[in-house]
Enzyme design. Structure first.
Site, PDB file in Angstrom:
ATOM      1  N   LYS A  37       0.798  -1.235   0.005  1.00 13.94           N
ATOM      2  CA  LYS A  37       0.065  -0.093   0.072  1.00 13.94           C
ATOM      3  C   LYS A  37       0.807   1.201   0.044  1.00 13.94           C
ATOM      4  CE  LYS A  37      -2.300   1.505   3.840  1.00 13.94           C
ATOM      5  NZ  LYS A  37      -2.088   3.040   3.729  1.00 13.94           N
ATOM      6  N   ASP A  64      -3.590   4.340  -1.943  1.00 12.45           N
ATOM      7  CA  ASP A  64      -4.622   4.750  -0.743  1.00 12.45           C
ATOM      8  C   ASP A  64      -4.283   6.150  -0.742  1.00 12.45           C
ATOM      9  OD1 ASP A  64      -6.545   4.483   1.084  1.00 12.45           O
ATOM     10  OD2 ASP A  64      -4.847   4.011   2.778  1.00 12.45           O
ATOM     11  N   LYS A  66      -7.480   8.200  -0.855  1.00 14.13           N
ATOM     12  CA  LYS A  66      -8.511   8.486  -0.552  1.00 14.13           C
ATOM     13  C   LYS A  66      -9.292   9.913  -1.011  1.00 14.13           C
ATOM     14  CE  LYS A  66      -7.858   6.490   4.037  1.00 14.13           C
ATOM     15  NZ  LYS A  66      -6.305   6.096   3.916  1.00 14.13           N
ATOM     16  N   ASP A  69     -13.796  14.684  -3.475  1.00 16.72           N
ATOM     17  CA  ASP A  69     -13.549  16.023  -3.941  1.00 16.72           C
ATOM     18  C   ASP A  69     -14.892  16.121  -5.150  1.00 16.72           C
ATOM     19  OD1 ASP A  69     -12.666  18.513  -5.259  1.00 16.72           O
ATOM     20  OD2 ASP A  69     -10.753  18.046  -4.305  1.00 16.72           O
ATOM     21  N   THR A 128     -10.530   3.846  10.479  1.00 11.94           N
ATOM     22  CA  THR A 128     -10.667   2.862  11.613  1.00 11.94           C
ATOM     23  C   THR A 128      -9.864   3.775  12.775  1.00 11.94           C
ATOM     24  OG1 THR A 128      -8.194   2.024  10.773  1.00 11.94           O
ATOM     25  CG2 THR A 128     -10.095   0.722  10.514  1.00 11.94           C
ATOM     26  N   ARG A 220       2.579  -1.097  10.346  1.00  7.56           N
ATOM     27  CA  ARG A 220       3.709  -0.975  11.458  1.00  7.56           C
ATOM     28  C   ARG A 220       4.206  -2.204  12.137  1.00  7.56           C
ATOM     29  NH1 ARG A 220       0.949   4.400  13.797  1.00  7.56           N
ATOM     30  NH2 ARG A 220      -0.923   3.315  12.900  1.00  7.56           N
TER      31      ARG A 220
END
Length: 241
Positions: A37, A64, A66, A69, A128, A220
């Site tokens: 990603k 990613d 997002k 607009d 999340t 992570r």
């Protein structure tokens, strides 16, 4: 498809927090890695070139960014994203039906013009990092998160979007309402014993997949591990590999 290959296709490693050259070195350290990603931080640092380089290494890229607009801008952004080979592209479901439809049309145009396979667009529902109390208080949305997620997923379906990004806690109910091939991609995945960091609505890899997720995004816990390849392998094994 052997079990390890299947599991590696289900795991998307988020390269957040890595500089472009760090990201390219990192992916070379995990031979079985299939999907990565590229989020806002890495894309701002490396631009389309980092996507191109990752693809040259044989990886599939989940872009990613997002997009959220006006419809014309979403169409143009997705046209460009599809033209350099992103396999998954995120847009915000809250952009509305016209924005989602324009994004889908733009992605088709971009991939077709470049002679590339059509990417899947994923509509982001509720991040999340939101917990129910903050969601209601700060956004003044009285509808519970799970119901709001379903509302946005239905909007995505109506727009012809291939799937949604949701927390693992919403996967089971969304899967019941939206069977395959509708994709449910879940961040907020944490192996047993991992720090949740800023994620609020989380499950383990095995739990999320059992609930009906299509692909799992883990960042992570793998990228900051002392031995990322070993943690990646452990995650694959938790999926049955």
């Amino acid at each position: 498809m052997n079990t390890m290959m299947k599991a590696s296709n289900q795991l998307v490693v988020a390269l957040d927090g890595l500089a472009p050259q760090q990201a390219l070195a990192f992916v070379r350290s995990i031979p079985d890695l299939r999907w990565v990603k590229v989020g806002l931080e890495l894309f701002v640092a490396g631009g389309p070139e980092v996507v191109t380089e990752l693809r040259r290494l044989g990886l599939e890229v989940f872009l990613d960014l997002k997009f959220h607009d006006i419809p014309a801008t979403m169409a143009a952004a997705c046209r460009q994203a599809a033209s350099f080979g992103a396999g998954l592209i995120t847009v915000h479901a809250a952009a509305g039906l016209a924005g989602l439809q324009a994004a889908q049309e733009g992605a088709i145009e971009g991939a077709t013009a470049a002679g590339l396979p059509l990417p899947k667009l994923l509509a982001v529902t509720v991040l999340t990092s939101w917990d129910p109390l903050s969601f209601a208080d700060q956004l003044a949305i009285s509808e519970p998160i799970d119901r709001y997620v379903h509302r946005l997923a239905q909007l995505a379906t109506a727009a012809g979007i291939a799937g949604c990004v949701c927390s693992p806690l919403e996967v089971a109910s969304l899967r019941a309402a939206h069977p395959q091939p509708f994709a449910l991609v879940t961040p907020g995945i944490r192996p047993h014993g991992s720090d949740c960091n800023d994620q609020k609505r989380v499950l383990t890899p095995g739990q999320a997949l059992a609930a009906g997720a299509s692909q799992l995004v883990i960042g992570r816990p793998i990228t900051t591990a002392a031995d990322p390849a070993a943690v990646f392998s452990q995650c694959c094994k938790s999926l049955g590999a």
